[in-house]
Scaffold this motif. Structure first.
Motif, short mmCIF file in Angstrom:
data_model
loop_
_atom_site.label_atom_id
_atom_site.label_comp_id
_atom_site.label_asym_id
_atom_site.label_seq_id
_atom_site.Cartn_x
_atom_site.Cartn_y
_atom_site.Cartn_z
N LEU A 32 0.85 -1.20 0.00
CA LEU A 32 0.00 0.00 0.00
C LEU A 32 0.88 1.25 0.00
O LEU A 32 1.02 1.94 1.01
N SER A 33 1.46 1.51 -1.13
CA SER A 33 2.29 2.70 -1.27
C SER A 33 1.43 3.95 -1.05
O SER A 33 0.31 4.06 -1.54
N GLY A 34 1.96 4.89 -0.29
CA GLY A 34 1.21 6.10 -0.01
C GLY A 34 0.33 6.01 1.22
O GLY A 34 -0.41 6.94 1.53
N SER A 65 -9.07 8.38 3.93
CA SER A 65 -8.84 7.18 3.11
C SER A 65 -8.17 6.11 3.98
O SER A 65 -7.02 6.27 4.39
N VAL A 66 -8.92 5.05 4.26
CA VAL A 66 -8.45 4.00 5.16
C VAL A 66 -8.42 2.66 4.42
O VAL A 66 -9.34 2.34 3.65
N GLN A 67 -7.37 1.89 4.64
CA GLN A 67 -7.24 0.53 4.10
C GLN A 67 -6.90 -0.40 5.25
O GLN A 67 -6.31 0.02 6.26
N TYR A 84 -4.38 1.07 7.88
CA TYR A 84 -3.54 2.05 7.21
C TYR A 84 -4.35 3.30 6.88
O TYR A 84 -5.53 3.20 6.53
N VAL A 85 -3.71 4.46 6.99
CA VAL A 85 -4.33 5.73 6.62
C VAL A 85 -3.47 6.39 5.55
O VAL A 85 -2.24 6.38 5.62
N SER A 86 -4.13 6.96 4.55
CA SER A 86 -3.42 7.64 3.47
C SER A 86 -2.59 8.80 4.01
O SER A 86 -3.01 9.51 4.93
N THR A 87 -1.41 8.99 3.44
CA THR A 87 -0.55 10.09 3.87
C THR A 87 -1.04 11.43 3.32
O THR A 87 -0.55 12.49 3.73
N THR A 88 -2.02 11.39 2.39
CA THR A 88 -2.55 12.64 1.82
C THR A 88 -3.98 12.93 2.24
O THR A 88 -4.43 14.07 2.15
#
Length: 580
Positions: A15-17, A209-211, A201-205
């Motif tokens: 999960l890049s980013g 946006s959660v995965q 995981y949470v998006s860095t931007t």
């Protein structure tokens, strides 16, 4: 690296980013189904039965066969073999070979339709059907480790819902000797669990946006990817973890204010570093563990502590912050208390000031874990996750942060002897019967039955011991509970105690109810209601400024002194109100 660090690295690649903010030990529900099936079973007869059948086929007389087979002195074996042939229907009752028997002699195998019990597993998330001989965790295992259970996405399977062809294919497999023809019924269903790790995981931007991914240690469980893509985090897990006043406490706000000057650990998973230092310690360990649900020592940590104690290490553990009086926490406290009683090299304390999650070993290395509160929003509301932030301090920095374990405000008085306790109990009983008689004169409900001179469980109260340890304390709380609460409930129902009695005698009600909750806490029962847990915390705050009696010096003895004097005061106070 351990598996937590491996998962962290895999997450970066997959999960890049995105940034991992939590890694949670979870349990995937698995339905275990015991089912009855009709099967075509292919088998050969045991050698004695096979020989007997072939001799019958060669027209030997039954009377001569035992001698031919060398069984003339073991007729029981011969008779059993003969009746087995009747059971398998390869001979008729008159001893003549049947059509089934002739087919057997022709093919050297017996085909029978039999009803057999089989076991299959159904994954509670994906619905996949499979066979497994692994030992899975049960509810009790999960309670002991504080593991969170993922929510089932598949309803409890029924016979009608089972995919017959899939079940048949899995059960038959390469087994030519036992082929399932039909499924008759589902006899029993149990739910066990396979352990896994849920990474969030949470998006860095974009924080919205959660995965999330599922792992079995360092192996990604890709079979759940389709499911994960379609559901929200709150549909998969309940994350209502208790954190008390950790984030609003002055002590943790002060820590956050100076944490920037500490060296941050980023190359190793925070909890792996914590466990590694604990494992590698050689001489002494100091532990500070806040009362939040993420950090309460589980059975694995308690076992690790005990192993270190057996190796003669000196360990000092301080639980910090407000007590979380849940069943899980109280069980862990009782296990830690037992270690403190069994090992003189182990000390346990309770400080009301929250601390970070900390281990310092051999006055050399440490791991300090703070948490950042992360809010995950989805259609079902907000979920709270705690992201660990790991620091390494110099020993000077560590000593400056060590918590002042002040014992101010704690009860210290104890009864000096068994004789003094007996005298106190006699005075309380005298006051109790005066109060009960005063109730009777007002035509109110009483403890003592009409025509009797003593109340139910008088003897258990009269024989309360001098409290010197946890066991004595539990005996005392149970005796008071039986004498004052259980007997009143048995006679007049609980509704009376929590209704009219509470209104008539608020001071005595508070004492009896407090004792009831203290007793439930030490026995780890009936603490699932938030109302009871809040009330227990309030009572402890009044009596010990919130500290649990097993976590300060002479705590149990001091609580006996406090409770018996409070009981006497309550009885006398309520009697005085009646007389006035």
């Amino acid at each position: 690296m351990g598996y937590r660090s491996d998962i962290g690295q895999m997450g970066k690649e997959l999960l890049s980013g995105y940034k991992q903010i939590a890694l949670i030990d979870v349990a995937i529900p698995v339905y275990f189904l015991e089912i009855s099936c009709f099967c075509n079973k292919v088998e050969t007869l045991p050698i004695i039965q096979d020989t007997l059948l072939r001799l019958i086929d060669q027209k030997f007389k039954l009377i001569d066969i035992p001698k031919i087979m060398g069984l003339e002195n073991d007729m029981e074996i011969f008779e059993k073999a003969f009746y087995d042939l009747l059971y398998y229907e390869v001979i008729k009752k008159n001893g003549v070979i049947s059509e089934v028997g002739r087919d057997y002699l022709k093919d050297d195998q017996l085909n029978r339709f039999v009803k057999l019990d089989k076991r299959i597993c159904v994954d509670g998330l994906s619905g996949d059907i499979f066979l497994s001989n692994q030992r899975y965790a049960n509810d009790r295992n999960l309670r002991e480790t504080g593991t969170l259970t993922l929510k089932t996405q598949i309803k409890r399977p029924t016979l009608e819902q089972l995919d017959f062809y899939t079940v048949k294919k899995i059960l038959n497999g390469d087994n030519d000797k036992e082929q399932v023809i039909d499924i008759v019924k589902v006899n029993h269903i149990a739910v066990n669990y396979k352990r896994a790790q849920l990474a969030v995981y949470v998006s860095t931007t974009s924080q919205d946006s959660v995965q999330f991914l599922l792992f079995d240690r360092a192996i990604q469980l890709s079979e759940y990817d389709d499911l994960i893509d379609e559901i929200q985090l709150s549909d998969l897990i309940s994350l209502n973890m208790e954190e008390g006043n950790f984030f609003s406490s002055d002590s943790m706000n002060n820590f956050k204010g100076i944490s920037e000057q500490f060296e941050k650990v980023v190359k190793e998973d925070a909890f792996e570093r914590f466990d590694r230092l604990l494992f590698e310690a050689k001489n002494e360990i100091q532990l500070y563990i806040p009362f939040i649900q993420w950090t309460i020592p589980d059975l694995n940590m308690i076992n690790m502590i005990e192993n270190k104690l057996k190796s003669k290490l000196k360990i000092e553990l301080t639980l910090t912050g407000d007590l979380l009086p849940s069943n899980y926490v109280m069980r862990r406290i009782s296990q830690l208390e037992k270690l403190a009683n069994d090992y003189p090299n182990f000390e346990i304390h309770h400080d009301l000031n929250y601390s970070a999650y900390c281990v310092n070993v051999d006055n050399y290395q440490n791991c300090i874990i703070d948490f950042e509160r992360r809010i995950i929003r989805d259609n079902n509301g907000d979920l709270v996750l705690l992201e660990p932030l790991c620091y390494e301090l110099s020993q000077d920095q560590y000593r400056q942060l060590m918590i002042d374990s002040s014992q101010r405000g704690l009860p210290t008085e104890v009864f000096k002897s068994v004789k003094v306790v007996k005298e106190k109990l006699k005075k309380i009983l005298d006051d109790f019967y005066l109060f009960d008689e005063a109730q009777r004169l007002l035509s109110r409900k009483t403890w003592v039955p009409s025509g009797s001179s003593t109340a139910q469980d008088h003897a258990s109260f009269e024989n309360i011991p001098l409290v010197t340890n946890r066991n004595n304390y539990e005996v005392m709380l149970t005796a008071i509970n039986k004498f004052l609460f259980e007997s009143l409930k048995d006679k007049h129902k609980a509704k009376y105690f929590f209704g009219d009695f509470k209104d008539l005698y608020p001071e005595l009600f508070a004492l009896i109810n407090k004792n009831r909750l203290y007793r439930n806490a030490i026995q780890h029962i009936c603490l699932d209601k938030q109302e009871d847990r809040d009330q227990l915390a309030q009572y402890l705050s009044q009596d010990t400024e919130g500290r649990y009696p097993g976590l300060f010096k002479n705590g149990y003895g001091a609580m006996q002194y406090l409770l018996l004097n409070q009981l006497q005061q309550a009885l006398r106070g309520e009697l005085e109100k009646i007389r006035n």
